[in-house]
Design an enzyme around this catalytic site. Structure first.
Site, PDB file in Angstrom:
ATOM      1  N   GLN A 204       1.209  -1.179  -0.084  1.00 16.15           N
ATOM      2  CA  GLN A 204       0.363  -0.190  -0.110  1.00 16.15           C
ATOM      3  C   GLN A 204       0.583   1.269  -0.132  1.00 16.15           C
ATOM      4  O   GLN A 204       0.521   2.632  -0.487  1.00 16.15           O
ATOM      5  CB  GLN A 204      -0.980   0.407   1.399  1.00 16.15           C
ATOM      6  CG  GLN A 204      -2.038   0.534   0.891  1.00 16.15           C
ATOM      7  CD  GLN A 204      -3.138   0.391  -0.228  1.00 16.15           C
ATOM      8  OE1 GLN A 204      -2.871   1.624  -0.807  1.00 16.15           O
ATOM      9  NE2 GLN A 204      -3.773  -1.162  -0.232  1.00 16.15           N
ATOM     10  N   HIS A 226      -0.848  -3.166  -8.963  1.00 12.67           N
ATOM     11  CA  HIS A 226      -1.555  -2.629  -9.284  1.00 12.67           C
ATOM     12  C   HIS A 226      -1.599  -1.607  -8.505  1.00 12.67           C
ATOM     13  O   HIS A 226      -3.306  -1.089  -8.602  1.00 12.67           O
ATOM     14  CB  HIS A 226      -3.019  -3.554  -9.531  1.00 12.67           C
ATOM     15  CG  HIS A 226      -3.145  -3.940  -8.367  1.00 12.67           C
ATOM     16  ND1 HIS A 226      -4.486  -3.613  -7.899  1.00 12.67           N
ATOM     17  CD2 HIS A 226      -2.982  -5.590  -7.359  1.00 12.67           C
ATOM     18  CE1 HIS A 226      -4.484  -4.657  -6.115  1.00 12.67           C
ATOM     19  NE2 HIS A 226      -3.788  -5.650  -6.553  1.00 12.67           N
ATOM     20  N   CYS A 350     -10.709  -6.778   0.260  1.00 15.79           N
ATOM     21  CA  CYS A 350     -11.766  -8.553   0.128  1.00 15.79           C
ATOM     22  C   CYS A 350     -12.618  -9.188   1.018  1.00 15.79           C
ATOM     23  O   CYS A 350     -12.620  -9.887   1.554  1.00 15.79           O
ATOM     24  CB  CYS A 350     -10.540  -9.159   1.090  1.00 15.79           C
ATOM     25  SG  CYS A 350      -8.375  -8.568   0.228  1.00 15.79           S
TER      26      CYS A 350
HETATM   27  C1  PLP Z   1      -3.021  -5.122  -2.169  1.00 12.09           C
HETATM   28  C2  PLP Z   1      -2.357  -5.783  -1.083  1.00 12.09           C
HETATM   29  C3  PLP Z   1      -1.671  -7.036  -0.244  1.00 12.09           C
HETATM   30  C4  PLP Z   1      -2.037  -7.588  -1.653  1.00 12.09           C
HETATM   31  O1  PLP Z   1      -0.968  -7.073  -3.209  1.00 12.09           O
HETATM   32  P1  PLP Z   1      -1.650  -8.249  -3.949  1.00 12.09           P
HETATM   33  O2  PLP Z   1      -1.250  -7.928  -5.736  1.00 12.09           O
HETATM   34  O3  PLP Z   1      -3.259  -7.710  -4.490  1.00 12.09           O
HETATM   35  O4  PLP Z   1      -1.684  -9.635  -3.972  1.00 12.09           O
HETATM   36  C5  PLP Z   1      -0.599  -6.585   0.240  1.00 12.09           C
HETATM   37  N1  PLP Z   1      -0.616  -6.011   0.781  1.00 12.09           N
HETATM   38  C6  PLP Z   1      -1.243  -4.641   1.445  1.00 12.09           C
HETATM   39  C7  PLP Z   1      -1.262  -3.674   1.924  1.00 12.09           C
HETATM   40  C8  PLP Z   1      -2.141  -4.623   0.447  1.00 12.09           C
HETATM   41  O5  PLP Z   1      -2.350  -2.889   0.354  1.00 12.09           O
END
Ligand code: PLP
Length: 409
Positions: A204, A226, A350
């Site tokens: 993040q 992403h 999620c």
């Molecule tokens: C989105 C997120 C993930 C997971 O990343 P993905 O690429 O969607 O598997 C893990 N940790 C944090 C803090 C996130 O915001």
């Protein structure tokens, strides 16, 4: 002649026929994901069908693909201020977290009988559920550190939790749900002093915070494209030279033997391109984010009674505003906002559809009653003041309506 059938997916289905939308579709959920920046997509395209070789192949098709992967690795390493060999490309941020935690835990058990994992109750599930599995299925002891009411982890608590048999410590850099930024460099210094591998989930944080390994004192750091305007389905793990990791996925010797599988060349190119653009424009967009975020926070707290900001008031991600409203169901609020043309979240993406109060908010000491009424608003590069003002126009009435529906039922 071969007839090719063209499928139309996702947005190309006319949404209005399924969900009637008001004229404005406002996206304020950039912590869940971001659109791929056009320049990123453009950089990726040649690697699907022109430069399509397998980077492991000896011939020139392979060499061209390998060159793209390795120049992407160098570009990422330059931004992280580390060596290219310390960058491992993975299939997503979650996979990077899994490799870091599971890999470090098993390697430390093998090397020195270490059997103890330290992490926090405010981690993303990619870390928390991995730590839980290691505890419940593989016999590791798990310490979940306390957090304060903002969701901050204190370096002193990390120090107190360390044992001679601690295998790995993992603390989230910036929290996805409440935006709070942890003092990773200080926590890392504690871990370093005790020679315990230290992982941070920076998935993040990657879109907005400093990722300089030279100052962060981390051994392992997870990123996912992403969240910073790159494609879904590609991540990276920084692995400090000399760190011991058991590979999570076995097979060929790709990615220094830590992640078997033919590299996803276009996505790796997209990762590097997106991170480079993010690094170049970080200061500019952070100030854009801050002014929108502060306008939003001020407006919400002014206009809605029994509402509070969640997470740290100042040590928080520039694009991140999160709230709790008493007597409101967060998921209901999201649905009503969506009907009004505004996309937000109640916590981590999620968890949408899950009526349980957020564990992160409970760990911060909110009562379940408050924690159920959470709202996360995360602004992006193309968010405008008018969009924030539209949310401020709609939100107080919706909160009011949901409260009165509840009290009359
Ligand atoms: C989105 C997120 C993930 C997971 O990343 P993905 O690429 O969607 O598997 C893990 N940790 C944090 C803090 C996130 O915001």
């Amino acid at each position: 002649m071969v007839k090719v059938k063209h499928y139309t997916l996702g947005n190309s289905v006319p949404c209005d026929t399924i969900f009637p939308m008001s004229e404005a579709h406002i996206y304020l959920d950039h912590a869940a994901t971001t659109p791929v920046e056009p320049a990123v997509l453009e950089a990726m395209l040649p690697y699907f069908s022109d430069t399509f070789g397998n980077p492991s192949s000896v011939h020139r098709f392979g060499q061209h693909a390998e060159r793209a992967v390795e120049s992407s690795r160098r570009a990422v390493a330059e931004i992280l201020n580390c060596e290219p060999a310390e960058i491992i490309f993975t299939g997503c941020g979650s996979e990077s977290d899994n490799l870091a935690l599971r890999g470090a835990a098993f390697a430390a058990r093998e090397a020195r009988g270490a059997n103890h994992i330290i992490t926090t109750p405010v981690e993303h599930d990619a870390v928390l559920q991995t730590a839980r599995q290691l505890a419940e299925r593989h016999g590791f002891d798990l310490t979940l550190l306390p957090v304060d009411r903002y969701g901050c982890v204190s370096p002193e608590d990390v120090e107190r939790a360390i044992r001679p048999d601690t295998a790995v410590i993992s603390v989230i850099y910036a929290n996805n749900e409440v935006g709070t930024v942890n003092s990773i460099a200080e926590i890392g210094a504690v871990a370093q002093a005790h020679e315990i591998p230290f992982h941070t989930d920076a998935v993040q944080a990657g879109s907005q915070l400093d990722l300089d390994i030279g100052t962060l004192n981390v051994d392992l750091m997870a990123l996912g494209a992403h969240k910073f305007y790159g494609p879904k389905g590609v991540g990276a793990l920084y692995v400090r030279r000399g760190s011991r990791l058991l590979p999570a996925q076995t097979g060929g010797s790709h990615e220094r033997g830590l992640r078997a599988g033919t590299q996803n060349v276009p996505y790796i190119v997209g990762f590097a391109q997106a991170l480079s653009l993010t690094a170049e424009t970080r200061a500019h967009y952070n100030s854009h984010y801050r002014s929108l975020r502060d306008r939003l926070i001020e407006g919400v707290l002014e206009s809605i009674p029994d509402g509070q900001l969640t997470g740290h008031p100042t040590d928080r991600l520039p694009n991140h505003a999160s709230f709790a409203f008493l007597g409101v169901d967060g998921n209901e609020l999201l649905m009503h906002l969506d009907l009004a043309g505004i996309a937000c979240s109640s916590g981590s993406a999620c968890k949408t559809g899950d009526p349980e109060p957020s564990n992160v908010l409970l760990a911060m000491g909110l009562s379940p009653e408050w924690a159920l009424g959470s709202l996360r608003v995360t602004v992006g590069r193309r968010t405008t003041e008018a969009e924030i003002d539209r949310l401020l126009e709609v939100l107080p009435g919706l909160v009011d309506k949901l409260r009165s529906l509840r009290s009359s039922s």
